[in-house]
Design a protein around this motif. Structure first.
Motif, PDB file in Angstrom:
ATOM      1  N   VAL A 120     -97.667 -23.583-111.360  1.00 28.07           N
ATOM      2  CA  VAL A 120     -98.946 -23.339-110.918  1.00 28.07           C
ATOM      3  C   VAL A 120     -99.709 -24.352-111.361  1.00 28.07           C
ATOM      4  O   VAL A 120     -99.731 -25.025-112.324  1.00 28.07           O
ATOM      5  N   CYS A 121    -100.873 -24.295-110.384  1.00 25.16           N
ATOM      6  CA  CYS A 121    -102.027 -25.289-110.861  1.00 25.16           C
ATOM      7  C   CYS A 121    -103.056 -24.647-111.756  1.00 25.16           C
ATOM      8  O   CYS A 121    -102.819 -23.634-112.161  1.00 25.16           O
ATOM      9  N   ARG A 122    -103.970 -25.701-111.998  1.00 29.69           N
ATOM     10  CA  ARG A 122    -104.689 -24.964-113.251  1.00 29.69           C
ATOM     11  C   ARG A 122    -105.646 -24.064-112.694  1.00 29.69           C
ATOM     12  O   ARG A 122    -106.461 -23.426-113.359  1.00 29.69           O
ATOM     13  N   ASN A 123    -105.983 -24.005-111.368  1.00 32.20           N
ATOM     14  CA  ASN A 123    -106.646 -22.909-110.864  1.00 32.20           C
ATOM     15  C   ASN A 123    -106.001 -21.852-110.502  1.00 32.20           C
ATOM     16  O   ASN A 123    -106.493 -20.669-110.163  1.00 32.20           O
ATOM     17  N   GLY A 124    -104.798 -21.577-111.165  1.00 32.70           N
ATOM     18  CA  GLY A 124    -103.993 -20.201-110.884  1.00 32.70           C
ATOM     19  C   GLY A 124    -103.426 -19.848-109.694  1.00 32.70           C
ATOM     20  O   GLY A 124    -102.782 -19.086-109.447  1.00 32.70           O
ATOM     21  N   MET A 125    -103.486 -21.181-108.794  1.00 37.19           N
ATOM     22  CA  MET A 125    -102.708 -21.096-107.643  1.00 37.19           C
ATOM     23  C   MET A 125    -101.272 -21.707-107.761  1.00 37.19           C
ATOM     24  O   MET A 125    -101.313 -22.661-108.299  1.00 37.19           O
ATOM     25  N   ILE A 126    -100.378 -21.215-107.146  1.00 33.91           N
ATOM     26  CA  ILE A 126     -99.142 -21.902-107.204  1.00 33.91           C
ATOM     27  C   ILE A 126     -99.101 -23.242-106.447  1.00 33.91           C
ATOM     28  O   ILE A 126     -99.909 -23.434-105.603  1.00 33.91           O
ATOM     29  N   ASP A 127     -98.359 -24.239-106.628  1.00 31.84           N
ATOM     30  CA  ASP A 127     -98.224 -25.577-106.032  1.00 31.84           C
ATOM     31  C   ASP A 127     -97.493 -25.327-104.680  1.00 31.84           C
ATOM     32  O   ASP A 127     -96.342 -25.114-104.657  1.00 31.84           O
ATOM     33  N   ALA A 128     -98.090 -25.250-103.770  1.00 29.13           N
ATOM     34  CA  ALA A 128     -97.725 -24.978-102.309  1.00 29.13           C
ATOM     35  C   ALA A 128     -96.701 -26.202-102.116  1.00 29.13           C
ATOM     36  O   ALA A 128     -95.494 -25.747-101.507  1.00 29.13           O
ATOM     37  N   ASP A 129     -96.979 -27.421-102.219  1.00 24.14           N
ATOM     38  CA  ASP A 129     -96.153 -28.423-102.049  1.00 24.14           C
ATOM     39  C   ASP A 129     -94.666 -28.098-102.608  1.00 24.14           C
ATOM     40  O   ASP A 129     -93.622 -28.466-102.086  1.00 24.14           O
ATOM     41  N   ARG A 130     -94.883 -27.936-104.016  1.00 26.40           N
ATOM     42  CA  ARG A 130     -93.553 -27.793-104.924  1.00 26.40           C
ATOM     43  C   ARG A 130     -92.616 -26.830-104.252  1.00 26.40           C
ATOM     44  O   ARG A 130     -91.624 -26.612-104.494  1.00 26.40           O
ATOM     45  N   LEU A 131     -93.575 -25.498-104.022  1.00 27.84           N
ATOM     46  CA  LEU A 131     -92.823 -24.257-103.526  1.00 27.84           C
ATOM     47  C   LEU A 131     -92.077 -24.657-102.243  1.00 27.84           C
ATOM     48  O   LEU A 131     -90.820 -24.233-102.174  1.00 27.84           O
ATOM     49  N   LYS A 132     -92.580 -25.715-101.245  1.00 30.46           N
ATOM     50  CA  LYS A 132     -91.813 -25.928-100.179  1.00 30.46           C
ATOM     51  C   LYS A 132     -90.604 -26.660-100.426  1.00 30.46           C
ATOM     52  O   LYS A 132     -89.646 -26.605 -99.943  1.00 30.46           O
ATOM     53  N   GLY A 133     -90.808 -27.673-101.445  1.00 27.93           N
ATOM     54  CA  GLY A 133     -89.556 -28.658-101.746  1.00 27.93           C
ATOM     55  C   GLY A 133     -88.589 -27.679-102.528  1.00 27.93           C
ATOM     56  O   GLY A 133     -87.279 -28.317-102.408  1.00 27.93           O
ATOM     57  N   LEU A 134     -88.861 -26.577-103.146  1.00 27.43           N
ATOM     58  CA  LEU A 134     -88.027 -25.674-104.037  1.00 27.43           C
ATOM     59  C   LEU A 134     -87.112 -24.681-102.939  1.00 27.43           C
ATOM     60  O   LEU A 134     -86.155 -24.466-103.440  1.00 27.43           O
ATOM     61  N   ILE A 135     -87.564 -24.413-101.888  1.00 32.91           N
ATOM     62  CA  ILE A 135     -86.945 -23.746-100.628  1.00 32.91           C
ATOM     63  C   ILE A 135     -85.845 -24.663 -99.811  1.00 32.91           C
ATOM     64  O   ILE A 135     -86.495 -25.174 -99.054  1.00 32.91           O
ATOM     65  N   ASN A 136     -84.788 -24.272 -99.945  1.00 29.69           N
ATOM     66  CA  ASN A 136     -83.751 -24.938 -99.122  1.00 29.69           C
ATOM     67  C   ASN A 136     -82.667 -23.979 -98.537  1.00 29.69           C
ATOM     68  O   ASN A 136     -82.842 -22.790 -98.718  1.00 29.69           O
ATOM     69  N   GLU A 137     -81.604 -24.588 -97.983  1.00 26.49           N
ATOM     70  CA  GLU A 137     -80.739 -23.755 -97.198  1.00 26.49           C
ATOM     71  C   GLU A 137     -79.774 -23.106 -98.120  1.00 26.49           C
ATOM     72  O   GLU A 137     -79.336 -22.134 -97.519  1.00 26.49           O
ATOM     73  N   ARG A 138     -79.756 -23.407 -99.215  1.00 31.04           N
ATOM     74  CA  ARG A 138     -79.144 -22.182-100.221  1.00 31.04           C
ATOM     75  C   ARG A 138     -79.990 -20.957-100.845  1.00 31.04           C
ATOM     76  O   ARG A 138     -79.338 -20.378-101.673  1.00 31.04           O
ATOM     77  N   THR A 139     -81.357 -20.999-100.587  1.00 31.07           N
ATOM     78  CA  THR A 139     -82.079 -20.225-100.923  1.00 31.07           C
ATOM     79  C   THR A 139     -82.017 -18.709-100.356  1.00 31.07           C
ATOM     80  O   THR A 139     -81.913 -18.677 -98.928  1.00 31.07           O
ATOM     81  N   LEU A 140     -81.633 -17.660-100.919  1.00 32.21           N
ATOM     82  CA  LEU A 140     -81.468 -16.488-100.354  1.00 32.21           C
ATOM     83  C   LEU A 140     -82.960 -15.675-100.313  1.00 32.21           C
ATOM     84  O   LEU A 140     -83.167 -15.033 -99.536  1.00 32.21           O
ATOM     85  N   LEU A 141     -83.614 -15.857-101.670  1.00 31.28           N
ATOM     86  CA  LEU A 141     -84.795 -15.167-101.478  1.00 31.28           C
ATOM     87  C   LEU A 141     -85.876 -15.806-102.174  1.00 31.28           C
ATOM     88  O   LEU A 141     -85.728 -16.475-103.256  1.00 31.28           O
ATOM     89  N   VAL A 142     -87.117 -15.655-101.680  1.00 28.75           N
ATOM     90  CA  VAL A 142     -88.390 -16.255-102.353  1.00 28.75           C
ATOM     91  C   VAL A 142     -89.201 -14.900-102.659  1.00 28.75           C
ATOM     92  O   VAL A 142     -89.404 -13.936-102.061  1.00 28.75           O
TER      93      VAL A 142
END
Length: 382
Positions: A120-142
């Motif tokens: 999460v960023c300092r403003n309390g919002m998750i890092d959207a770019d990191r989120l996208k990078g962590l979701i891949n073809e092996r991801t079952l659930l977000v």
């Protein structure tokens, strides 16, 4: 008592309370008893409530599964789709989720799933770019909350939905703190499951719901067994009065004008607190925030002591989680970069749509008295 802990639980809306009490008297039959008129009447009341929940999130009534609250809904969503035999074994959650999501996620990690946490960023919002990078073809659930329960910051769920859909992953959204003031369109949101809570938005405690997109219904397995209620996803006799109260609360969701007034009262209190507490900092984005939330880190005041000094006049909470009576630094604030000492100086103050201008005035006076007393006692101790 001036109640400023609405993110922990809200007072029941008068119409919801009236409906609940009437249901206790009128609907004493089992809503699953199909042999007699008393059971039909109770079942009809549940159906009306279910439709009200569906209308509140622009969904279909047969996609609503009643639960005991958002905690159960979160568990049903996460465990329900987590088939160990599936080739997908990656679970993506944010570092600032409620423990009702983090707990199931960590249990899945113990069972062999790969669980990754989005920073999460300092403003309390998750890092959207990191989120996208962590979701891949092996991801079952977000699994991602729509509104954080400590800072009130609205999270980028729409971006998560696009990233999950691109690889065929499922998206679960915890909307416990959002229902009642954010317009939720379940079908357009990109989510596959949405958790809701009654007592966070003017309904009764002990009731919640999980919206399950019709297309994925067969992928969700029940946590409990022993009955076929709720289309087999949640066995057990439904508490008709609680369902009725929840449904009635959904029919009285705040409009934009009421939300604007609510936000203005919160801003007035926040401005007064910052003026009387030099060096204090508000945690979380100022642009995308719950209309009633103030997460405030003071420069030198111990949160526990100040909360105690406000009793019995003002009810607020400190910015730390408490598990089994053992205080610990807030995992949300720590993820945002605050130190343990800063967490110990953090207050969570949450107004509600029922908070009045007079209560803001009186609360401000009580805060001023309490902080003055705190500083005097501290100087005397020194």
């Amino acid at each position: 008592m001036i109640y400023l802990d609405h993110q922990a639980s809200t007072p029941m809306h008068p119409a919801a309370l009236t409906a609940l009490l009437a249901s206790i008297v009128e609907h004493n039959a089992n809503p699953h008893a199909s042999e007699h008129a008393a059971g039909w009447k109770a079942a009809d009341a549940v159906d009306v409530a279910r439709q009200a929940l569906a209308d509140a999130i622009r969904a279909d009534a047969d996609e609503i599964v009643f639960t005991s609250g958002a905690t159960e809904a979160n568990n049903l969503a996460i465990f329900g789709v987590s088939d160990a035999s599936c080739s997908r074994n990656r679970i993506v959650v944010s570092a600032i989720e409620h423990k009702a999501v983090l707990g199931p996620a960590r249990e899945l990690a113990r069972r062999g799933f790969e669980v990754v946490f989005v920073p999460v960023c300092r403003n309390g919002m998750i890092d959207a770019d990191r989120l996208k990078g962590l979701i891949n073809e092996r991801t079952l659930l977000v699994s991602l909350m729509l509104v954080n329960n400590e800072t009130g910051v609205v999270q980028p769920v729409a971006e998560a939905a696009l990233a999950a859909a691109a690889v065929g992953a499922l998206l679960h959204v915890d909307a416990a703190q959002a229902l009642g003031w954010i317009t939720i369109d379940a079908h357009a949101s990109g989510a596959d499951m949405i958790s809701m809570s009654g007592h966070k938005m003017g309904g009764p405690k002990g009731i919640g719901a999980l919206w399950v997109r019709r297309e994925i219904r067969k992928k969700v397995k029940p946590l409990l067994h022993g009955g076929e209620q709720e289309d087999g996803l949640r066995p057990g006799t439904l508490p008709t009065p609680l369902c009725v109260g929840f449904g009635e609360a959904c029919r009285h969701i705040s409009g934009s004008a009421e939300i604007d007034q609510w936000r203005q009262r919160t801003t007035r209190l926040e401005t007064a607190l910052l003026a009387m507490l030099p060096g204090a900092v508000v945690n979380g984005s100022q642009c995308y925030r719950h209309p009633g939330t103030i997460s405030l880190t003071t420069s030198n005041l111990d949160a526990d002591s100040l909360v105690a000094m406000l009793q019995p006049h003002v009810a607020i909470s400190r910015g730390s989680a408490c598990t089994s009576g053992i205080p610990e630094p807030s995992h949300v604030l720590r993820a945002m970069g605050l130190t343990a000492a800063e967490c110990a100086r953090t207050l969570r103050i949450s107004t509600g749509r029922t908070t009045t201008d007079e209560e803001i005035t009186f609360a401000t006076e009580h805060f001023r008295d309490a902080t003055s007393r705190y500083n005097r006692e501290r100087q005397q101790a020194a």
